[in-house]
Design a protein around this motif. Structure first.
Motif, mmCIF file in Angstrom:
data_model
loop_
_atom_site.group_PDB
_atom_site.id
_atom_site.type_symbol
_atom_site.label_atom_id
_atom_site.label_comp_id
_atom_site.label_asym_id
_atom_site.label_seq_id
_atom_site.Cartn_x
_atom_site.Cartn_y
_atom_site.Cartn_z
ATOM 1 N N UNK A 386 51.388 -37.127 -93.639
ATOM 2 C CA UNK A 386 52.059 -38.249 -92.988
ATOM 3 C C UNK A 386 52.652 -37.866 -91.641
ATOM 4 N N UNK A 387 53.262 -36.722 -91.537
ATOM 5 C CA UNK A 387 53.921 -36.366 -90.277
ATOM 6 C C UNK A 387 52.904 -36.101 -89.175
ATOM 7 N N UNK A 388 51.780 -35.469 -89.528
ATOM 8 C CA UNK A 388 50.752 -35.247 -88.485
ATOM 9 C C UNK A 388 50.185 -36.583 -88.032
ATOM 10 N N UNK A 389 49.882 -37.428 -89.016
ATOM 11 C CA UNK A 389 49.312 -38.725 -88.658
ATOM 12 C C UNK A 389 50.256 -39.513 -87.761
ATOM 13 N N UNK A 390 51.555 -39.512 -88.133
ATOM 14 C CA UNK A 390 52.495 -40.272 -87.321
ATOM 15 C C UNK A 390 52.647 -39.690 -85.924
ATOM 16 N N UNK A 391 52.515 -38.383 -85.830
ATOM 17 C CA UNK A 391 52.517 -37.751 -84.513
ATOM 18 C C UNK A 391 51.316 -38.248 -83.701
ATOM 19 N N UNK A 392 50.177 -38.362 -84.370
ATOM 20 C CA UNK A 392 48.968 -38.832 -83.689
ATOM 21 C C UNK A 392 49.116 -40.290 -83.218
ATOM 22 N N UNK A 393 49.684 -41.117 -84.091
ATOM 23 C CA UNK A 393 49.844 -42.515 -83.666
ATOM 24 C C UNK A 393 50.804 -42.604 -82.488
ATOM 25 N N UNK A 394 51.793 -41.753 -82.520
ATOM 26 C CA UNK A 394 52.761 -41.702 -81.421
ATOM 27 C C UNK A 394 52.059 -41.452 -80.083
ATOM 28 N N UNK A 395 51.127 -40.518 -80.116
ATOM 29 C CA UNK A 395 50.441 -40.130 -78.881
ATOM 30 C C UNK A 395 49.288 -41.073 -78.514
ATOM 31 N N UNK A 396 48.776 -41.752 -79.511
ATOM 32 C CA UNK A 396 47.591 -42.569 -79.222
ATOM 33 C C UNK A 396 47.948 -43.723 -78.289
ATOM 34 N N UNK A 397 46.970 -44.133 -77.468
ATOM 35 C CA UNK A 397 47.225 -45.213 -76.517
ATOM 36 C C UNK A 397 46.814 -46.572 -77.077
ATOM 37 N N UNK A 398 46.545 -46.609 -78.363
ATOM 38 C CA UNK A 398 46.266 -47.918 -78.952
ATOM 39 C C UNK A 398 47.381 -48.305 -79.918
ATOM 40 N N UNK A 399 47.130 -49.314 -80.721
ATOM 41 C CA UNK A 399 48.204 -49.874 -81.541
ATOM 42 C C UNK A 399 48.233 -49.306 -82.959
ATOM 43 N N UNK A 400 47.685 -48.106 -83.159
ATOM 44 C CA UNK A 400 47.732 -47.496 -84.493
ATOM 45 C C UNK A 400 49.203 -47.336 -84.912
#
Ligand SMILES: Nc1ncnc2c1ncn2[C@@H]1O[C@H](COP(=O)(O)OP(=O)(O)O)[C@@H](O)[C@H]1O
Ligand SMILES: [Mg+2]
Lengths: 658, 252
Positions: A386-400
């Protein structure tokens, strides 16, 4: 010599009539030259020639345009000659032989043609800079706006030669038309109908069924059905449209006629009778307008929607400016060096490990469903905490969106292109990991990793650590799944600096796996959809002006023949007001009906495009309405242009029958 | 009963200030009684068509008055003129002038349709007229599908359907061979007798003129002479020839 003088005098005398003719010829020349010059333009050919797809697209487009121009010129020429029946018959009466009349018309065509050639090419040269600029501006991300003014001699040569030949053919076609005239015919102005047809109820029903079936498939078919049957849909609707205008509309008119209490009103009687009298000669043109306007509008609206959504679409798919897998950690030093060289300071860089797991799935009833193929009894899953994924969504430029997962639960992420219906299949199911079982409580499309992973899951951090220790996960890629460290980078000028992205690509593409750069995706989209838009606009402009002027010619021709009717009608008591109404009712449907049918087609064609392109190939949300709104604007423009032509036609028609 | 009274009408073509103005009609007065079949004769260019166009209110006289139904038609506005034409005048043209876009029936009801008459009334009138003139079988056909005689009769029906006060015909036999010419004249005579229609026919054909009850001769825009048909048709015919040879019209 005398003939030339006569030809010139004729042109001078009938200047207004020739003006429209001249305008359409010049416009054809302008179109052809602009296009050829565009192909020859250095910047343009550099931008597009490297890819055979683009050059194929451009040449196909060129051929379509030329065929269209040809069709247009020949039919407008024939209408034009017919419109001058009376004048020609006067020559014949004075004893001029057919051959000589033919030569006279040939001469006139050539004089007008050469003048049109000069005007068309000259304006083409003036606008060539503009057209090239527009093309490059909408298709290239790094286009700076400078373009040299150019006169393209090969293009001039080709255009001039082609059109001289076309004009000569048109001139010669005049001979054919004249030789078919009988002197007697010329004076009995159009006693015979040009093919009034009563229409047939069968054709009307058939056309409605064909179009209706097409509409139905387009609107209610599942995406798979629509994709498979998009060509049949097209054929259904097109054939239905032609049948409608050939046999259905005449039937509708004759049904209207059978309603005596409205038909036997003076205005309706005169205009409906006159309109159905010409139905056959104009039916094909109306059908063509309906079909082409629908095709053009749909193409442009689709292209334009894709075009405007490109940036969003790029990040929806790729999430970051750059991402890759594996690669030696030390390579990051080289990446920083490149950013330094390009003076890029705002950089986000993140690296995370990715694991695969062998997951057993037991979903009942999957076998007989589309999704059955996707979920076997065992599948490789990519696993994120969960923490890695949330880090990824944080950085992503879309609405994930970030997730919050309880112990024993999992969020399933499907491949970006999976339809929603596939995702639903796995919701609520149990996933069997080697040492534990988790339940899927939510699903989403994978918008944070663009490595083509089919299935991924996100686990609660504690669960993740426990299972990792238990040895359920592996960091080695197996089968289709791609584990290993992933690195993502966001940086300034990601979509605008060609050199920077080029340098990064040079550095990374050999030394890493799964390299994606938003820039390349974005620019390719710009090129393709920009080109589609450009071609679409160009073609619509050509198409709409030409069909509108064809309608104009046909109506002016009709006016010549209907002139004596108005004279008679006035004698039996038609007043000026009624006459105006008659003319309006006589001409308005000619412009309105094809446009209305075209609009209706587009509404459904857009739905097909929406299903095929946006839901299946390139997901963009809520596109149907966006596309409809956009095409409404296009139709607004069509309507305005047609409206202008309608008023010009009406003016000219009224003048002729006066 | 008198239905038309023409008083000193004249027509000048061309601008009044223009030196090249041309007096097509100088000063013409005459009367028409209900049920009369009047011929207007004269050499080519004598002003026959001009006169007819004025009577049909297609053209306005430069001076003078002409009264119809108690109104001075020359003073009406354009719109009123169109209405007047629609209600009071029926035209029979050379070449019949049927609209080729319409069936005979539609052609015949056209004047009524322009007035906004109800469908039933139209249908009734069409059928009684068409039956009487023998074209009931071809009503749904288009002009080019029927014979010249049938077109002629359809044109006559169209002129009659509004019950006009007066039917005007400008050289109706001009383009016809002698057989169809005679058919048309018989038709006009029939209409005149059976429908009590008042007919004013311009012609320079002596044979056609001999069908009329009264003939006005026009020379250079003025009435030159007037003849009435008597008991003896041959005598009338000879008298017409005599006048026409003085006027210089070709005698056929
Ligand atoms: N619209 C017009 N403008 C000027 N002159 C005209 C016009 N119409 C007719 N005329 C002239 O008026 C004269 C009478 O014409 P018209 O009534 O047509 O003669 P008819 O029918 O007896 O042959 C002719 O000399 C003709 O040239
Ligand atoms: Mg005349």
């Amino acid at each position: 010599m005398k003939l030339t003088a006569l030809a010139l005098r004729n042109i001078e005398r009938n200047f207004k009539k020739y003006a429209m003719y001249f305008f359409s010829l010049s416009f054809s020349v302008f179109t052809a030259y602009s296009f050829l010059a565009l192909l020859q333009n250095e910047q343009v050919s550099m931008a597009f020639a490297y890819d055979t797809r683009y050059s194929a697209m451009l040449s196909t487009f060129g051929i379509i345009i030329m065929v269209f121009v040809m069709f247009f010129l020949i039919s407008s020429n024939n209408s034009f000659i017919k419109a001058r029946k009376k004048e020609i018959s006067t020559y014949a009466l004075f004893g001029m032989e057919n051959g000589k009349i033919g030569r006279l018309l040939f001469m006139e065509t050539m004089i007008v043609g050469i003048a049109a050639l000069l005007v068309g090419i000259t304006s083409g040269i003036f606008f060539s800079k503009l057209t090239a600029m527009i093309l490059l501006d909408i298709t290239m991300a790094s286009y700076t706006g400078y373009i040299s003014f150019f006169i393209d001699f090969p293009a001039i040569y080709i255009t001039a030669m082609t059109f001289l030949i076309i004009f000569a053919v048109m001139g010669l076609a005049g001979f054919r038309v004249i030789s078919k005239f009988e002197l007697a015919d010329l004076f009995i102005a159009d006693k015979m109908s040009e093919g009034r047809s009563k229409g047939s109820i069968l054709l009307l029903i058939l056309s409605v069924i064909l179009i209706g079936t097409g509409y139905f498939l387009a609107f209610f078919g599942s995406p798979r059905v629509v994709v498979i049957s998009s060509i049949p849909i097209l054929l259904l609707v097109i054939s239905g449209t032609y049948l409608f205008f050939w046999g259905g509309l005449p039937k509708v008119l004759s049904l209207l006629k059978s309603n005596k209490s409205s038909y036997y009103k003076g205005v309706n009687l005169i205009s409906t009778a006159a309109f159905s009298h010409r139905m056959k000669s104009i039916g094909s043109l109306m059908a063509t307008i309906a079909v082409l306007s629908a095709v053009a509008t749909t193409a442009i609206a689709t292209g334009f929607t894709l075009y405007t959504n490109l940036e969003k679409n790029t990040y929806d798919m790729l999430a970051y400016d750059l991402s890759y897998r594996d690669g030696d950690p030390s390579i990051k030093e080289d990446v920083y060096a490149i950013f330094k060289k390009h003076n890029i300071e705002n950089i986000e860089l993140y690296t995370a490990d990715r694991y695969t797991a062998q997951v057993g799935i037991s979903i009942s009833g999957l076998d007989n469903d589309e999704a059955g193929a996707l979920f076997g009894k065992e599948e490789q899953f990519i696993v994120y905490s969960q923490s890695v994924y949330n880090q990824l969504t944080e950085l992503s430029k879309n609405d994930a969106k970030p997730v919050e997962i309880s112990s024993g639960e999992a969020v399933y992420l499907g491949f970006y292109y999976f339809p929603e219906s596939y995702l639903k299949q796995i919701l609520g199911q149990k996933l069997l990991l080697p040492s534990d079982t988790v339940k899927v409580t939510a699903t989403a499309k994978n918008k944070v990793a663009s490595f083509g992973d089919r299935h991924s899951i996100i686990l609660n951090d504690a669960d993740f650590d426990r299972l990792l220790k238990a040895g359920d996960f592996s960091i080695i890629s197996e089968g289709q799944q791609s584990a290993g460290a992933m690195t993502i980078i966001n940086y300034e000028k990601a979509l605008s600096s060609h050199q920077l992205n080029q340098d990064l690509y040079q550095l990374l593409h050999d030394k890493t796996k799964g390299l994606t750069l938003a820039y390349f995706h974005y620019t390719e989209g710009l090129e393709v959809f920009g080109l589609v838009c450009f071609i679409g606009f160009f073609m619509s402009a050509v198409f709409i002006l030409m069909t509108a002027s064809l309608l104009f010619f046909k109506q002016v021709m009709a006016a010549e023949e209907e002139q004596h009717q108005y004279k008679m009608l006035r004698k039996i008591g038609m007043d000026a007001h009624t006459e105006k109404q008659v003319i309006t009712k006589r001409l308005f449907p000619v412009f309105l009906v094809p446009l209305a049918v075209g609009i209706l087609h587009s509404v459904f064609a857009m739905k097909t495009a929406d299903t095929v392109v946006f839901s299946n190939l390139i997901p963009v949300e809520n596109t149907y309405l966006t596309v409809l709104a956009f095409s409404a604007i296009m139709y607004g423009v069509y309507a305005v242009v047609y409206g202008i032509f309608y008023f010009i036609t009406k003016g000219q028609y009224s003048k002729i029958v006066k | 009963m008198q239905i038309l009274k023409v008083e000193n009408i004249s027509k000048i073509y061309g601008d009044k200030k223009n030196a090249r103005q041309y007096r097509a009609i100088k000063s013409i007065s005459f009367e028409v009684k209900e049920g009369e079949f009047i011929g207007v004769m004269g050499a080519s260019g004598s002003g026959k068509t001009t006169l007819l166009n004025i009577l049909g209110s297609i053209d306005k006289p430069t001076n003078g008055r002409f009264m119809m139904g108690g109104k001075d038609i020359a003073t009406l506005s354009k719109k009123q003129l169109a209405k007047h034409r629609m209600e009071n005048i029926g035209f029979i043209f050379q070449n019949y002038n049927l609209l080729e876009t319409m069936t005979l029936k539609e052609n015949i009801i056209l004047p009524l349709a322009l007035r906004g008459t109800g469908v039933r009334e139209m249908e009734e009138k069409v059928f009684s007229l068409a039956k009487d003139l023998g074209i009931i079988e071809v009503l749904e056909k288009y002009p080019y599908e029927v014979s010249g005689g049938e077109q002629q009769r359809a044109a006559a029906c169209r002129a009659l359907i509004t019950n006009p006060k007066m039917i005007l015909a400008d050289e109706p036999t001009g383009n016809l061979d002698s057989k169809s010419g005679k058919e048309l004249l018989d038709l006009l005579t029939y209409i005149n007798k059976e429908y009590k229609a008042t007919i004013l026919m311009v012609t320079h054909d002596v044979f056609a003129a001999s069908y009329c009850q009264k003939i006005l001769f026009i020379r250079d825009g003025e009435i030159y002479n007037e003849l009435h048909a008597g008991e003896n048709k041959k005598q009338f015919f000879d008298a017409i020839i005599d006048v026409m040879s003085v006027l210089g019209g070709e005698v056929r």
